[in-house]
Structure formats: C-alpha cells, structure tokens
Design a protein around this motif. Structure first.
Motif, mmCIF file in Angstrom:
data_model
loop_
_atom_site.group_PDB
_atom_site.id
_atom_site.type_symbol
_atom_site.label_atom_id
_atom_site.label_comp_id
_atom_site.label_asym_id
_atom_site.label_seq_id
_atom_site.Cartn_x
_atom_site.Cartn_y
_atom_site.Cartn_z
ATOM 1 N N PRO A 2 83.279 7.689 -33.239
ATOM 2 C CA PRO A 2 81.725 8.685 -32.954
ATOM 3 C C PRO A 2 82.489 9.674 -31.949
ATOM 4 C CG PRO A 2 81.561 6.478 -32.420
ATOM 5 C CD PRO A 2 83.138 6.560 -32.547
ATOM 6 N N THR A 3 81.664 10.901 -32.443
ATOM 7 C CA THR A 3 82.037 12.007 -31.666
ATOM 8 C C THR A 3 81.695 12.261 -30.377
ATOM 9 O OG1 THR A 3 80.320 13.430 -32.478
ATOM 10 C CG2 THR A 3 82.315 13.392 -33.891
ATOM 11 N N GLN A 4 81.913 13.075 -29.236
ATOM 12 C CA GLN A 4 81.308 12.929 -28.200
ATOM 13 C C GLN A 4 80.061 13.435 -28.143
ATOM 14 O OE1 GLN A 4 83.891 15.437 -25.475
ATOM 15 N NE2 GLN A 4 83.004 14.521 -23.599
ATOM 16 N N SER A 6 77.746 13.253 -30.663
ATOM 17 C CA SER A 6 76.813 11.897 -30.961
ATOM 18 C C SER A 6 76.588 11.024 -29.953
ATOM 19 C CB SER A 6 77.390 11.083 -32.270
ATOM 20 O OG SER A 6 78.346 10.112 -31.965
ATOM 21 N N ASP A 7 77.726 10.770 -28.961
ATOM 22 C CA ASP A 7 77.475 10.000 -27.737
ATOM 23 C C ASP A 7 76.582 10.504 -27.013
ATOM 24 O OD1 ASP A 7 79.354 7.921 -28.577
ATOM 25 O OD2 ASP A 7 81.055 8.885 -27.744
ATOM 26 N N ARG A 10 72.911 10.212 -28.197
ATOM 27 C CA ARG A 10 72.730 8.695 -28.212
ATOM 28 C C ARG A 10 72.168 8.414 -26.831
ATOM 29 N NH1 ARG A 10 76.959 6.081 -30.855
ATOM 30 N NH2 ARG A 10 75.754 6.481 -32.655
ATOM 31 N N ASP A 11 72.876 8.963 -25.833
ATOM 32 C CA ASP A 11 72.548 8.639 -24.422
ATOM 33 C C ASP A 11 71.185 9.224 -24.054
ATOM 34 O OD1 ASP A 11 74.767 7.270 -23.957
ATOM 35 O OD2 ASP A 11 76.084 8.932 -23.131
ATOM 36 N N ARG A 22 69.576 2.521 -29.034
ATOM 37 C CA ARG A 22 71.163 3.265 -29.256
ATOM 38 C C ARG A 22 71.315 3.185 -30.467
ATOM 39 N NH1 ARG A 22 73.050 4.558 -24.308
ATOM 40 N NH2 ARG A 22 75.105 4.920 -25.130
ATOM 41 N N ASP A 446 78.292 -0.211 -27.741
ATOM 42 C CA ASP A 446 77.869 0.833 -28.776
ATOM 43 C C ASP A 446 78.531 0.784 -30.178
ATOM 44 O OD1 ASP A 446 75.923 2.267 -27.706
ATOM 45 O OD2 ASP A 446 77.212 3.891 -26.876
ATOM 46 N N GLN A 447 78.516 -0.624 -30.652
ATOM 47 C CA GLN A 447 79.350 -0.865 -31.646
ATOM 48 C C GLN A 447 78.482 -2.016 -32.600
ATOM 49 O OE1 GLN A 447 82.700 -3.537 -31.130
ATOM 50 N NE2 GLN A 447 83.968 -2.337 -32.595
ATOM 51 N N GLU A 470 81.574 2.501 -37.573
ATOM 52 C CA GLU A 470 80.329 3.410 -37.098
ATOM 53 C C GLU A 470 79.410 2.308 -36.695
ATOM 54 O OE1 GLU A 470 80.563 6.529 -36.552
ATOM 55 O OE2 GLU A 470 82.274 7.208 -37.555
#
Ligand SMILES: [Fe+2]
Length: 484
Positions: A2-4, A6-7, A10-11, A22, A446-447, A470
């Motif tokens: 995941p890209t930063q 998208s993190d 999500r947060d 999440r 987150d998996q 993903e």
C-alpha cells in the motif's frame, strides 16, 4: 505494498471508528495474478480449485462516498489453489457505467441507495448502475459477476478480465438475473429468478443447463412491488418467501427517491410463501404468514414426511437495510440483528408447521456444502457476532450448526480480525468432508488473509493462513470451483 497516501487516507477515515472500518476506508487496489505467501500452517494436498468472491470494492470517488453499501462497484477476488502454489488476482468488473465513472472520476449514476447528481429530470427513465457486486457463478468456461437489478457480466476464469454482459442465451434486456442461483449437485442444473417490476410485477424463473444456458423460463406473479433477494431449492420445489415490503414506484420514477428509500415496510401484508414445482416451474401453492424479513436462506430440503424445511436468517423488520446503508460511514448505529431460524411447511396444504429460532446470536451468510444443496445438510455455517457486541461491530466468528439441531461450535477470531462469508470447498473424494475458506481482515496489521479450516473441526483453528498483497474490502458472496 500500500502507498503512504492510501495509509494516510485509511487513518483519516478510520479515526474514532471501529477497527473494521479500515477495510473499507479506501477503494480496493487491483493485483495479480500473484503467488501468495504462506504465513502459517500447510495447504491441504487435496485442496485444488479456485475460490471466487465478489463485493463492493470501491465505495468512494474524490472523497465522495456512496450512499449505501450495496452501491459500491463490484470487485472480484480469485484465489487459485494449484499443484504447487497458490495465486490470487483482484479485478473490478468493467461494466460500461464503471468505465465511464473511471474516465471522469466521479459518480454519475443512480443506484440501489443513491441518486445520480444533477437535475431530477436527468434521472427519468435512466436505469440504475449495474454494480455487479453481489455474487459470482462459476461456469465451466466463464465466471459470472451477479447483481440482482440487471444482467450478469462474464469474466475470464483465470485473468478476471471482463468480457461483457452475458444473456445466457435466454435473457432479454428487460429481464434481471438475481445473485443467488442454486445448482442441483446431482443434475448440475441451475435455478434462478429475477424480480420484474411493472404493470404485472412478477418473478421470472429460470432453469439453466450446467453450462449456464437458459433452457426453461416461467413467470410467477408477486403479491405486490416487493423485493426478493434469495430463494431456496428444496427437494422437488423452489420456495420464494416474499417479505411485506412495498415499493413506492412514483417517487422512484420521478427521481426523488432511491429504490432503497422507496421501499416501505408494511407488516400488515404479512410474509407470503410461494412454492413452485421445480420441474414444471409451476406454482404449487402460496399462503400468507407472520411478517418478517430475510435476505438469505441457508438451505432447503424435503423431509421423509414430504414437508419442506428451510433455514434462513430472520429479521423482525427492514431496519437491516438502514444498518447496511450506514456501513459505508464505518459507524453504523441502527440496531438490526438477524438470527438463524428453521421453517417447516406443508407444500400441499400451505400451512406453517413450525418456525423456530436455531441460533440466537446475530448472524448472516448461511452456507452449506454445495454437494447438499436442496437436500438435508450435515451442517450449516454462519458468520456471527460474539456475545454482546455493539451495533457498530462486524462479525468476528464463524459457527458450525449441526443438521437440524441447535448445537453449535464456533471459531472466534482474534481481537480486530473480521471474517467474511465462509465458502465450503468439498473434499474431492471423501463424502461429507471439506474445508471452509474465508478472507479475514486483520485491522491490527492492515492486512487481509485467506484462511482455510477443516469444516468438520472449525474450532481447531486455521489449517493454513496466506497473506494477500492488498486489503480486500468486506464483500458479500462467493463460490468454490473444483479443479478439473
Ligand atoms: Fe445476498
């Protein structure tokens, strides 16, 4: 990985919400086919075939979220258990409406629970977007992505490339094909239906050859503009249970209300049960009983006395639709819990003989071995909530409930881990044995993982856990296609 960005998204979305939020914070990312890493355990040597799952993969565009969980664009996950490796692939269903919205990167269409943007008159006479997000039907030469308000879309079984709408040699453009077909394990014939709204609102019934080709159709009238999501194959019968919902057609046609908002709960109508002879596709009987709502049946069968026995998830009313709408916010607040019930009816006299609760915890997604469809099943499996879970929580357990009994065993997942519907993969040679395969979101990591259980020893925990590359947003239904 995941890209930063998208993190961060999500947060931001999940802040102050339960951990499961999440999983639906950002749209799913396509991947594969890619070999999966085995985290623990060992994949059973006899497990050969492909798990397919469907669900709303995209719930937002440019920060705008859909208005109902049912309006997310369908994304398909395929997990292929081969001779020496396990691979996975995830693809969106490329419907024409999805492609247009991709090009413009904005929602343009009305759906089950949302209205197209712009002036009202632009909605007049425009059908809703086919989101192709509810379930899948694996045929010998193609996979169908199903959505009950329209026609199936065919995909390549391996690459998941969308081939286009598929009429199964029998659908006309005005006919719909629902998302819960039933396949007779002995003949391979496939039964399904569509709800057709209009001056003569009816169920259009279909019987298909195992190839999917529709060979027989019939029309059975409905008592009103209601919604029928699922049905049961039970021995010699098809059984439809019509809830006391009535669609207010005018506001929907005028474009002032979505279909979801235009469905009214009218319990005074009662629930209507329609029994159909599955060979002739002709009505045997219909009768009214107490009001309730169900999305899903676990199974149906004819017992030795010629009675029909049905397992289903019963809700007292249609508040479940509101809860499902609120899921997209990550914070549902409307209490709506369904439980597993068993209904016994006499198809000749049209009488309810018994209707009892079998499993008291809030549950959904009842499944059985596909080798037992329409016959008495060894066990039924449900995804359920552990005791005293708040309204905002998702299911965190899977239970096996024996035969017609109330005895059950459960697998409770770790804190912050949430399983989707379990899919039964029958053992290729041993009768009454098989595996349950589910996709689990681990909110702590987150998996998403693929987890395999012995269906007969669920409580022993997973036999194997594989990492997906993903996060897979929570989905609805899936199927298992054995190799060869
Ligand atoms: Fe469903």
């Amino acid at each position: 990985m995941p890209t930063q960005t998208s993190d961060v998204r999500r947060d931001r979305f999940a802040q102050g919400k339960p951990v499961w939020a999440r999983a639906i914070a950002t749209p799913a990312t396509e991947f594969g086919p890619i070999a999966l890493h085995l985290i623990s355990g060992q994949i059973p040597a006899d497990l050969k075939g492909t798990l397919y799952r469907n669900g709303p993969g995209r719930l937002s565009r440019q920060g705008q979220r859909v208005d109902h969980w049912f309006d997310g664009d369908g994304g398909i996950l395929a997990v292929r258990f081969d001779q020496d490796k396990t691979t996975a692939c995830y693809r969106y269903v490329q419907t024409p409406e999805f492609q247009l919205e991709e090009e413009q990167d904005q929602f343009l269409h009305s759906g089950y629970g949302q209205l197209a943007p712009g002036p009202i008159w632009r909605r007049w006479g425009v059908p809703p977007k086919n989101v192709a997000n509810t379930s899948v039907l694996a045929l010998p030469d193609k996979l169908l992505a199903l959505w009950e308000g329209g026609q199936p879309h065919a995909l390549d079984l391996i690459t998941l490339e969308t081939q286009g709408p598929d009429l199964l040699s029998g659908l006309s453009p005005k006919l719909t094909y629902s998302a819960h077909p039933k396949q007779d394990p002995q003949t391979g014939n496939i039964y399904n239906f569509g709800v057709i709204f209009g001056a003569k609102t009816h169920l259009q019934l279909y019987r298909s050859h195992p190839s999917g080709k529709i060979e027989q159709q019939a029309a059975i009238p409905l008592p009103g503009l209601s919604m029928v999501h699922d049905f049961a194959l039970a021995g010699r019968y098809l059984v439809f249970v019509v809830p006391p919902l009535r669609l207010q057609m005018l506001p929907m046609l005028l474009g002032t209300q979505s279909l979801s908002d235009a469905l009214q709960w009218q319990p005074h109508h009662g629930t209507q049960i329609i029994v159909v002879d599955r060979e002739a596709l002709k009505e045997v009987t219909r009768f009214d009983t107490d009001p309730w709502f169900q999305w899903h049946f676990g199974n149906g069968y004819e017992n030795t006395s010629g009675e029909i026995v049905l397992d289903y998830i019963r809700y007292p009313d249609f508040q479940t639709n509101q809860w499902l709408q609120e899921v997209v916010t990550g914070h549902p607040q409307t209490p709506a819990s369904g439980t597993l019930w068993q209904l016994r009816i006499n198809p000749q006299t049209g009488q309810v003989l018994s209707n009892d609760q079998r499993f008291a915890l809030g549950c959904e997604f009842p499944v059985i071995s596909p080798m037992e469809t329409g016959q008495r099943a060894e066990a039924i499996y449900v995804t359920h909530q552990s005791t005293d879970r708040p309204t905002e929580e998702m299911f965190d357990c899977i239970a096996r409930i024996e035969g017609d009994a109330k005895t059950s065993t459960s697998m409770e997942f770790s804190q912050g881990c949430y399983p989707m519907e379990a899919i039964y993969a029958p053992h290729p040679t041993r009768d009454n044995q098989g595996w349950l395969i589910t996709v689990v979101f681990d909110g702590n990591q987150d998996q998403s993982t693929v987890q395999i259980f012995s269906a007969q020893q669920l409580e022993a925990g997973p036999i194997a856990v594989l990492a997906l590359p993903e996060v897979i947003p929570f989905g609805f239904h899936g199927t298992w296609q054995s190799a060869g």
